[in-house]
Design a protein around this motif. Structure first.
Motif, PDB file in Angstrom:
ATOM      1  N   ALA A   6     -15.636  13.321  11.766  1.00  0.00           N
ATOM      2  CA  ALA A   6     -15.263  12.041  11.160  1.00  0.00           C
ATOM      3  C   ALA A   6     -13.770  11.882  11.390  1.00  0.00           C
ATOM      4  O   ALA A   6     -12.962  12.604  10.803  1.00  0.00           O
ATOM      5  CB  ALA A   6     -15.609  12.025   9.679  1.00  0.00           C
ATOM      6  N   SER A   7     -13.411  10.971  12.284  1.00  0.00           N
ATOM      7  CA  SER A   7     -12.048  10.921  12.802  1.00  0.00           C
ATOM      8  C   SER A   7     -11.309   9.656  12.430  1.00  0.00           C
ATOM      9  O   SER A   7     -11.875   8.558  12.439  1.00  0.00           O
ATOM     10  CB  SER A   7     -12.083  10.990  14.334  1.00  0.00           C
ATOM     11  OG  SER A   7     -12.771  12.125  14.779  1.00  0.00           O
ATOM     12  N   ASP A   8     -10.019   9.828  12.159  1.00  0.00           N
ATOM     13  CA  ASP A   8      -9.107   8.701  12.119  1.00  0.00           C
ATOM     14  C   ASP A   8      -9.182   8.038  13.501  1.00  0.00           C
ATOM     15  O   ASP A   8      -9.320   8.742  14.514  1.00  0.00           O
ATOM     16  CB  ASP A   8      -7.701   9.229  11.841  1.00  0.00           C
ATOM     17  CG  ASP A   8      -6.681   8.127  11.811  1.00  0.00           C
ATOM     18  OD1 ASP A   8      -6.618   7.411  10.792  1.00  0.00           O
ATOM     19  OD2 ASP A   8      -5.950   7.982  12.819  1.00  0.00           O
ATOM     20  N   THR A  36      -7.851  12.176  18.746  1.00  0.00           N
ATOM     21  CA  THR A  36      -8.622  12.490  19.957  1.00  0.00           C
ATOM     22  C   THR A  36      -8.816  13.996  20.139  1.00  0.00           C
ATOM     23  O   THR A  36      -9.179  14.442  21.223  1.00  0.00           O
ATOM     24  CB  THR A  36      -7.930  11.916  21.202  1.00  0.00           C
ATOM     25  OG1 THR A  36      -6.617  12.489  21.314  1.00  0.00           O
ATOM     26  CG2 THR A  36      -7.842  10.399  21.137  1.00  0.00           C
ATOM     27  N   GLY A  37      -8.608  14.772  19.097  1.00  0.00           N
ATOM     28  CA  GLY A  37      -8.689  16.228  19.206  1.00  0.00           C
ATOM     29  C   GLY A  37     -10.011  16.819  18.767  1.00  0.00           C
ATOM     30  O   GLY A  37     -10.067  17.973  18.341  1.00  0.00           O
ATOM     31  N   GLN A  38     -11.100  16.069  18.891  1.00  0.00           N
ATOM     32  CA  GLN A  38     -12.414  16.574  18.473  1.00  0.00           C
ATOM     33  C   GLN A  38     -12.778  17.905  19.133  1.00  0.00           C
ATOM     34  O   GLN A  38     -13.307  18.795  18.461  1.00  0.00           O
ATOM     35  CB  GLN A  38     -13.504  15.531  18.724  1.00  0.00           C
ATOM     36  CG  GLN A  38     -13.405  14.298  17.862  1.00  0.00           C
ATOM     37  CD  GLN A  38     -12.426  13.255  18.387  1.00  0.00           C
ATOM     38  OE1 GLN A  38     -11.852  13.396  19.458  1.00  0.00           O
ATOM     39  NE2 GLN A  38     -12.230  12.192  17.621  1.00  0.00           N
ATOM     40  N   VAL A  54     -11.229  20.763  17.241  1.00  0.00           N
ATOM     41  CA  VAL A  54     -11.898  20.983  15.953  1.00  0.00           C
ATOM     42  C   VAL A  54     -13.163  21.818  16.160  1.00  0.00           C
ATOM     43  O   VAL A  54     -13.408  22.784  15.453  1.00  0.00           O
ATOM     44  CB  VAL A  54     -12.216  19.643  15.260  1.00  0.00           C
ATOM     45  CG1 VAL A  54     -13.145  19.851  14.061  1.00  0.00           C
ATOM     46  CG2 VAL A  54     -10.936  18.935  14.845  1.00  0.00           C
ATOM     47  N   LEU A  55     -13.955  21.457  17.169  1.00  0.00           N
ATOM     48  CA  LEU A  55     -15.217  22.158  17.408  1.00  0.00           C
ATOM     49  C   LEU A  55     -15.019  23.577  17.916  1.00  0.00           C
ATOM     50  O   LEU A  55     -15.950  24.389  17.888  1.00  0.00           O
ATOM     51  CB  LEU A  55     -16.111  21.354  18.345  1.00  0.00           C
ATOM     52  CG  LEU A  55     -17.084  20.434  17.608  1.00  0.00           C
ATOM     53  CD1 LEU A  55     -18.099  21.198  16.821  1.00  0.00           C
ATOM     54  CD2 LEU A  55     -16.389  19.425  16.727  1.00  0.00           C
ATOM     55  N   ASN A  56     -13.808  23.889  18.374  1.00  0.00           N
ATOM     56  CA  ASN A  56     -13.539  25.282  18.745  1.00  0.00           C
ATOM     57  C   ASN A  56     -13.728  26.219  17.557  1.00  0.00           C
ATOM     58  O   ASN A  56     -14.038  27.392  17.741  1.00  0.00           O
ATOM     59  CB  ASN A  56     -12.130  25.436  19.315  1.00  0.00           C
ATOM     60  CG  ASN A  56     -12.034  24.958  20.737  1.00  0.00           C
ATOM     61  OD1 ASN A  56     -13.036  24.746  21.420  1.00  0.00           O
ATOM     62  ND2 ASN A  56     -10.811  24.763  21.201  1.00  0.00           N
ATOM     63  N   GLY A  57     -13.575  25.711  16.342  1.00  0.00           N
ATOM     64  CA  GLY A  57     -13.830  26.537  15.161  1.00  0.00           C
ATOM     65  C   GLY A  57     -15.253  27.070  15.132  1.00  0.00           C
ATOM     66  O   GLY A  57     -15.495  28.225  14.775  1.00  0.00           O
ATOM     67  N   ALA A  58     -16.208  26.242  15.547  1.00  0.00           N
ATOM     68  CA  ALA A  58     -17.609  26.675  15.628  1.00  0.00           C
ATOM     69  C   ALA A  58     -17.824  27.557  16.847  1.00  0.00           C
ATOM     70  O   ALA A  58     -18.424  28.634  16.756  1.00  0.00           O
ATOM     71  CB  ALA A  58     -18.537  25.464  15.679  1.00  0.00           C
ATOM     72  N   SER A  61     -21.110  19.431  22.883  1.00  0.00           N
ATOM     73  CA  SER A  61     -20.623  18.057  22.780  1.00  0.00           C
ATOM     74  C   SER A  61     -19.784  17.961  21.515  1.00  0.00           C
ATOM     75  O   SER A  61     -20.172  18.493  20.470  1.00  0.00           O
ATOM     76  CB  SER A  61     -21.785  17.065  22.681  1.00  0.00           C
ATOM     77  OG  SER A  61     -22.583  17.122  23.836  1.00  0.00           O
ATOM     78  N   ALA A  62     -18.631  17.299  21.609  1.00  0.00           N
ATOM     79  CA  ALA A  62     -17.757  17.062  20.461  1.00  0.00           C
ATOM     80  C   ALA A  62     -17.557  15.552  20.353  1.00  0.00           C
ATOM     81  O   ALA A  62     -16.951  14.942  21.222  1.00  0.00           O
ATOM     82  CB  ALA A  62     -16.420  17.775  20.649  1.00  0.00           C
ATOM     83  N   VAL A  63     -18.083  14.973  19.283  1.00  0.00           N
ATOM     84  CA  VAL A  63     -18.153  13.524  19.166  1.00  0.00           C
ATOM     85  C   VAL A  63     -17.362  13.057  17.943  1.00  0.00           C
ATOM     86  O   VAL A  63     -17.560  13.567  16.840  1.00  0.00           O
ATOM     87  CB  VAL A  63     -19.634  13.080  19.022  1.00  0.00           C
ATOM     88  CG1 VAL A  63     -19.744  11.568  18.942  1.00  0.00           C
ATOM     89  CG2 VAL A  63     -20.475  13.631  20.162  1.00  0.00           C
ATOM     90  N   GLY A  64     -16.503  12.095  18.147  1.00  0.00           N
ATOM     91  CA  GLY A  64     -15.809  11.472  17.033  1.00  0.00           C
ATOM     92  C   GLY A  64     -16.653  10.346  16.467  1.00  0.00           C
ATOM     93  O   GLY A  64     -17.216   9.550  17.219  1.00  0.00           O
ATOM     94  N   VAL A  65     -16.751  10.302  15.140  1.00  0.00           N
ATOM     95  CA  VAL A  65     -17.554   9.273  14.474  1.00  0.00           C
ATOM     96  C   VAL A  65     -16.753   8.666  13.320  1.00  0.00           C
ATOM     97  O   VAL A  65     -15.767   9.247  12.856  1.00  0.00           O
ATOM     98  CB  VAL A  65     -18.891   9.850  13.940  1.00  0.00           C
ATOM     99  CG1 VAL A  65     -19.755  10.370  15.081  1.00  0.00           C
ATOM    100  CG2 VAL A  65     -18.663  10.935  12.906  1.00  0.00           C
ATOM    101  N   ALA A  66     -17.203   7.500  12.844  1.00  0.00           N
ATOM    102  CA  ALA A  66     -16.502   6.796  11.772  1.00  0.00           C
ATOM    103  C   ALA A  66     -16.668   7.490  10.422  1.00  0.00           C
ATOM    104  O   ALA A  66     -15.734   7.560   9.630  1.00  0.00           O
ATOM    105  CB  ALA A  66     -16.993   5.360  11.693  1.00  0.00           C
ATOM    106  N   VAL A  67     -17.869   7.980  10.149  1.00  0.00           N
ATOM    107  CA  VAL A  67     -18.131   8.607   8.858  1.00  0.00           C
ATOM    108  C   VAL A  67     -19.337   9.531   8.995  1.00  0.00           C
ATOM    109  O   VAL A  67     -20.208   9.305   9.837  1.00  0.00           O
ATOM    110  CB  VAL A  67     -18.362   7.530   7.754  1.00  0.00           C
ATOM    111  CG1 VAL A  67     -19.646   6.769   7.983  1.00  0.00           C
ATOM    112  CG2 VAL A  67     -18.298   8.133   6.364  1.00  0.00           C
TER     113      VAL A  67
END
Length: 157
Positions: A102-104, A108-110, A113-117, A134-140
């Motif tokens: 859920a991104s501002d 663009t750093g999704q 973030v997913l590197n944590g997983a 796949s690393a996807v930015g979403v509104a909510v």
């Protein structure tokens, strides 16, 4: 290093949580043949989200580093769902990780973030943790979670 994901969990001092209760009408994981597909796992800790909101830079936003930690928690929750069906993580290979952040709108750093997983899966599974992603930015996301992760895993014959 001891072989096998179950032994590695112990070496790393990681205890998988109880499987998170579904927040809607679905199962946490489903097995089909040699594959297990998890539902999207939120970063629940003891049944609650430790933080909510959008990921990005700036006041009032979840930091990318904190979000990476949440992605790690999501991955561990997904592994708990897998183990609930298989009884053990030994013989499991991680095939695909899909992560939602859920991104501002300016973030663009999704992938970071997913590197944590991805990192924790590599630590636990070694070569069997190498996966497509796949690393996807979403509104909510549900419950205003910052991150959600789902897995596809293959079981040994």
């Amino acid at each position: 290093m001891t072989s096998g994901p179950e032994a590695r969990l112990a070496e790393l001092g990681i205890t998988l949580p109880e499987v998170a209760a579904p927040v809607a009408a679905y199962q946490p994981a489903v097995r089909s043949g040699r594959y297990v597909y998890t539902a999207g796992q939120l970063p629940f800790v003891a049944g609650a989200l430790p933080t909510t909101g959008k990921v990005g830079q700036g006041e009032g936003l979840v930091t990318p580093d904190d979000a990476a930690g949440l992605a790690r928690t999501c991955a561990l929750n997904a592994l708990a769902a897998v183990r609930s069906l298989t009884g053990s993580l030994d013989g499991v290979r991680i095939v695909k990780v899909t992560g939602f952040v859920a991104s501002d709108p300016s973030f663009t750093g999704q992938p970071g973030v997913l590197n944590g997983a991805s990192t924790v899966l590599g630590e636990i599974f070694g070569d069997a943790g190498t996966h497509a992603r796949s690393a996807v930015g979403v509104a909510v996301l549900p419950l205003d979670a910052p991150v959600e992760v789902e897995l596809i895993v293959e079981l040994a014959e």
